[in-house]
Design a protein around this motif. Structure first.
Motif, PDB file in Angstrom:
ATOM      1  N   PRO A 138      54.016 108.539  16.935  1.00  0.00           N
ATOM      2  CA  PRO A 138      54.856 109.164  17.852  1.00  0.00           C
ATOM      3  C   PRO A 138      54.396 110.537  19.046  1.00  0.00           C
ATOM      4  O   PRO A 138      54.376 110.235  20.006  1.00  0.00           O
ATOM      5  CB  PRO A 138      56.192 109.737  17.205  1.00  0.00           C
ATOM      6  CG  PRO A 138      55.806 110.188  16.021  1.00  0.00           C
ATOM      7  CD  PRO A 138      54.692 109.075  15.494  1.00  0.00           C
ATOM      8  N   LEU A 139      53.255 111.123  18.221  1.00  0.00           N
ATOM      9  CA  LEU A 139      52.754 112.417  19.164  1.00  0.00           C
ATOM     10  C   LEU A 139      51.803 111.776  20.185  1.00  0.00           C
ATOM     11  O   LEU A 139      51.711 112.098  21.189  1.00  0.00           O
ATOM     12  CB  LEU A 139      52.100 113.302  17.980  1.00  0.00           C
ATOM     13  CG  LEU A 139      53.169 114.135  17.337  1.00  0.00           C
ATOM     14  CD1 LEU A 139      52.383 114.924  16.481  1.00  0.00           C
ATOM     15  CD2 LEU A 139      54.039 115.002  18.441  1.00  0.00           C
ATOM     16  N   PHE A 140      51.008 110.573  19.789  1.00  0.00           N
ATOM     17  CA  PHE A 140      50.112 110.170  20.668  1.00  0.00           C
ATOM     18  C   PHE A 140      51.025 109.262  21.644  1.00  0.00           C
ATOM     19  O   PHE A 140      50.219 109.230  22.739  1.00  0.00           O
ATOM     20  CB  PHE A 140      49.162 109.108  19.977  1.00  0.00           C
ATOM     21  CG  PHE A 140      47.990 110.086  19.367  1.00  0.00           C
ATOM     22  CD1 PHE A 140      47.227 110.898  20.164  1.00  0.00           C
ATOM     23  CD2 PHE A 140      47.439 109.975  18.018  1.00  0.00           C
ATOM     24  CE1 PHE A 140      46.039 111.666  19.460  1.00  0.00           C
ATOM     25  CE2 PHE A 140      46.321 110.666  17.301  1.00  0.00           C
ATOM     26  CZ  PHE A 140      45.799 111.505  18.490  1.00  0.00           C
ATOM     27  N   ILE A 141      51.820 108.668  21.317  1.00  0.00           N
ATOM     28  CA  ILE A 141      52.727 107.993  22.324  1.00  0.00           C
ATOM     29  C   ILE A 141      53.260 108.806  23.258  1.00  0.00           C
ATOM     30  O   ILE A 141      53.333 108.680  24.514  1.00  0.00           O
ATOM     31  CB  ILE A 141      53.776 107.115  21.403  1.00  0.00           C
ATOM     32  CG1 ILE A 141      53.053 106.034  20.686  1.00  0.00           C
ATOM     33  CG2 ILE A 141      54.810 106.631  22.503  1.00  0.00           C
ATOM     34  CD1 ILE A 141      53.885 105.257  20.069  1.00  0.00           C
ATOM     35  N   LEU A 142      53.783 109.962  22.774  1.00  0.00           N
ATOM     36  CA  LEU A 142      54.397 110.931  23.833  1.00  0.00           C
ATOM     37  C   LEU A 142      53.170 111.445  24.626  1.00  0.00           C
ATOM     38  O   LEU A 142      53.521 111.744  25.778  1.00  0.00           O
ATOM     39  CB  LEU A 142      54.937 112.150  22.803  1.00  0.00           C
ATOM     40  CG  LEU A 142      55.622 113.312  23.894  1.00  0.00           C
ATOM     41  CD1 LEU A 142      56.693 112.770  24.778  1.00  0.00           C
ATOM     42  CD2 LEU A 142      56.020 114.401  22.807  1.00  0.00           C
ATOM     43  N   MET A 143      52.253 111.951  24.242  1.00  0.00           N
ATOM     44  CA  MET A 143      51.027 112.266  25.157  1.00  0.00           C
ATOM     45  C   MET A 143      50.774 111.272  26.406  1.00  0.00           C
ATOM     46  O   MET A 143      50.640 111.569  27.453  1.00  0.00           O
ATOM     47  CB  MET A 143      49.780 112.531  23.921  1.00  0.00           C
ATOM     48  CG  MET A 143      48.656 113.052  24.863  1.00  0.00           C
ATOM     49  SD  MET A 143      47.322 113.075  23.831  1.00  0.00           S
ATOM     50  CE  MET A 143      45.958 113.810  24.868  1.00  0.00           C
ATOM     51  N   GLY A 144      50.454 109.931  25.753  1.00  0.00           N
ATOM     52  CA  GLY A 144      50.353 109.058  26.868  1.00  0.00           C
ATOM     53  C   GLY A 144      51.569 108.810  27.659  1.00  0.00           C
ATOM     54  O   GLY A 144      51.358 108.768  29.038  1.00  0.00           O
ATOM     55  N   GLU A 145      52.781 109.160  27.493  1.00  0.00           N
ATOM     56  CA  GLU A 145      54.038 108.874  28.327  1.00  0.00           C
ATOM     57  C   GLU A 145      53.903 110.155  29.201  1.00  0.00           C
ATOM     58  O   GLU A 145      54.265 109.812  30.468  1.00  0.00           O
ATOM     59  CB  GLU A 145      55.148 108.761  27.359  1.00  0.00           C
ATOM     60  CG  GLU A 145      55.547 107.438  26.428  1.00  0.00           C
ATOM     61  CD  GLU A 145      55.983 106.526  27.613  1.00  0.00           C
ATOM     62  OE1 GLU A 145      56.430 106.777  28.616  1.00  0.00           O
ATOM     63  OE2 GLU A 145      55.821 105.405  27.106  1.00  0.00           O
ATOM     64  N   LEU A 146      53.503 111.262  28.742  1.00  0.00           N
ATOM     65  CA  LEU A 146      53.785 112.361  29.782  1.00  0.00           C
ATOM     66  C   LEU A 146      52.591 112.126  30.948  1.00  0.00           C
ATOM     67  O   LEU A 146      52.782 112.482  31.826  1.00  0.00           O
ATOM     68  CB  LEU A 146      53.258 113.720  28.901  1.00  0.00           C
ATOM     69  CG  LEU A 146      54.408 114.189  28.052  1.00  0.00           C
ATOM     70  CD1 LEU A 146      53.851 115.214  27.036  1.00  0.00           C
ATOM     71  CD2 LEU A 146      55.324 114.751  28.915  1.00  0.00           C
TER      72      LEU A 146
END
Length: 434
Positions: free
Chosen positions: A68-76
């Motif tokens: 979830p953290l890498f996905i959040l980074m990509g979304e930002l």
């Protein structure tokens, strides 16, 4: 023969459940339960006890926190202007190459993949800028779409990769070493794409009209590239130097991205909430699949399927090359109908024991598997990159798939190269991990 019948029964149950329109994670759980009950003669109480323990253990894996953290980074990053700056930064560096700014598709996706971990996010983020710019400058439509489709799939191979985390958790292989192993094969594929675009445009210069000089200097280009390059150094540098685990590096990357957006005054409440919502949906999907796959893997273990199947393969005396070719065809066929994460979690309980039995390094096989999954991203009817590009360009799926076909072939060539020279994938983990 009995082993093949049991294996066919498990696969048949899974396909039957999926054919009814079930979600993939629900199909995996149902197939696991029915396999233990119908093929293993387990009573419902015992099945519930086994699956509850496995579900709790799988859901509490620390490695999953990186997803979830890498996905959040990509979304930002996707919701900021960093992708636009990436295009501006690459344009002066590619303008004078044969193919011109067509190379921004490949190089942009390569760089963005190193901070995203998602193929669809990489394709959408770079594509929303380059497709419009290339069309306005009258670059060849097929080459523009095809190069973006192929290069966008690098989001699965170049670390940090969500699929590699999934593989590492399931195969119990070091995720840090998997990230290291994916770097050179990813750069190899990018180099093949750049070479192909260069040769096509040298043979027919009309495919890529010479770009006008925008006056941007190399210094300005580096300034535009600095945010992405900085995030790459922070995330991958912390992993490769041993300062942080992949999960810790994901947290550091998220914090660095938030700090960057705050510094540039792009971080708004709406942007943050939208990024959280997008990351939540994607992360729940991925983690649910992982937990469900652990249940199916356990069920197969109780049925002794992996061990028996590996033994049966060994008895057939297949050559390693023949086995690898058969698995490649198997994964390409799966890629016609399933997404990459589903392919990984569904197939690995069966294929990994076979690969180990044949003497292949599971670390190397992780890279090979990700390349096979990448092929599925650009093959109809369920190639995610094709759908992303259809929405971006308005072209039909058929035309997008046809444009991506040469890059599909180049990716197959890359898989062949790392099969002949596995050190391409294994050299960096060996050097960096001692």
């Amino acid at each position: 023969m009995e082993t093949l019948l049991v294996g066919a029964g498990v696969i048949g149950l899974l396909l039957a459940v999926l054919a009814l329109g079930s979600w993939v994670f629900a199909g995996l759980v149902i197939a696991a339960m029915l396999s233990l009950w119908g093929l293993g003669d387990f009573d419902p109480q015992r099945i519930g006890l086994i699956l509850s323990k496995i579900m709790f253990r799988a859901a509490n894996s620390w490695e999953l926190s990186a997803i979830p953290l890498f996905i959040l980074m990509g979304e930002l990053i996707f919701r900021s202007n960093i992708s636009e700056r990436l295009f501006r930064g690459l344009t002066p560096l590619t303008r004078h190459m044969p193919g011109g700014i067509l190379h921004t598709n490949v190089l942009g996706c390569t760089l963005f993949a190193a901070v995203s971990g998602s193929s669809a996010a990489t394709t959408a983020t770079i594509g929303k800028i380059t497709t419009r710019e290339l069309e306005e400058r009258h670059y060849d439509r097929n080459l523009s779409i095809g190069s973006l489709a192929g290069a966008g799939s690098l989001g699965l191979l170049i670390p940090p990769s969500i699929v590699m985390i999934v593989y590492g958790v399931q195969a119990e292989v070091s995720i840090s070493k998997l990230f290291m192993a994916g770097v050179l094969p990813g750069l190899l594929i990018a180099a093949l794409y750049v070479g192909y675009v260069t040769l096509r445009c040298m043979a027919n210069p009309s495919l890529a009209p010479k770009a006008a000089d925008t006056g941007s200097s190399i210094f300005q280009a580096l300034r535009d590239l600095a945010p992405v390059l900085g995030l790459i150094v922070i995330v991958l540098g912390s992993i490769y130097t041993g300062i942080a685990t992949p999960s810790e590096a994901a947290a550091v990357g998220c914090a660095a991205t938030l700090a960057l957006l705050l510094w540039e005054r792009q971080l708004t409440f709406t942007l943050f909430i939208d990024a959280l919502r997008g990351a939540l949906i994607s992360a729940v999907m991925v983690c649910s699949l992982l937990v469900a796959a652990a249940l199916l893997s356990t069920a197969m273990g109780y049925l002794h399927l992996p061990r028996e199947l590996a033994g049966w393969i060994a008895e057939q005396s297949f050559s390693p090359i023949a086995l690898l070719l058969a698995l490649a065809v198997f994964y390409i066929l799966l890629g016609l109908f399933l997404d990459g994460i589903s392919i990984t979690v569904m197939s690995l309980p069966i294929t990994l024991p076979i690969i180990i039995q044949a003497g292949y390094d599971p670390l190397w096989f992780g890279v090979f598997l990700v390349i096979m999954v990448e092929l599925g991203q650009i093959t109809p009817p369920v190639g995610f990159n094709l759908f992303v590009l259809q929405s971006l360009t308005g072209e039909s799926i058929g035309r997008v798939a046809l444009a991506a076909a040469p890059f599909f072939v180049l990716m197959c060539v890359a898989a062949l190269i790392i099969s002949v020279w596995p050190s391409i994938a294994l050299w960096l983990p060996t050097v960096l991990s001692g």
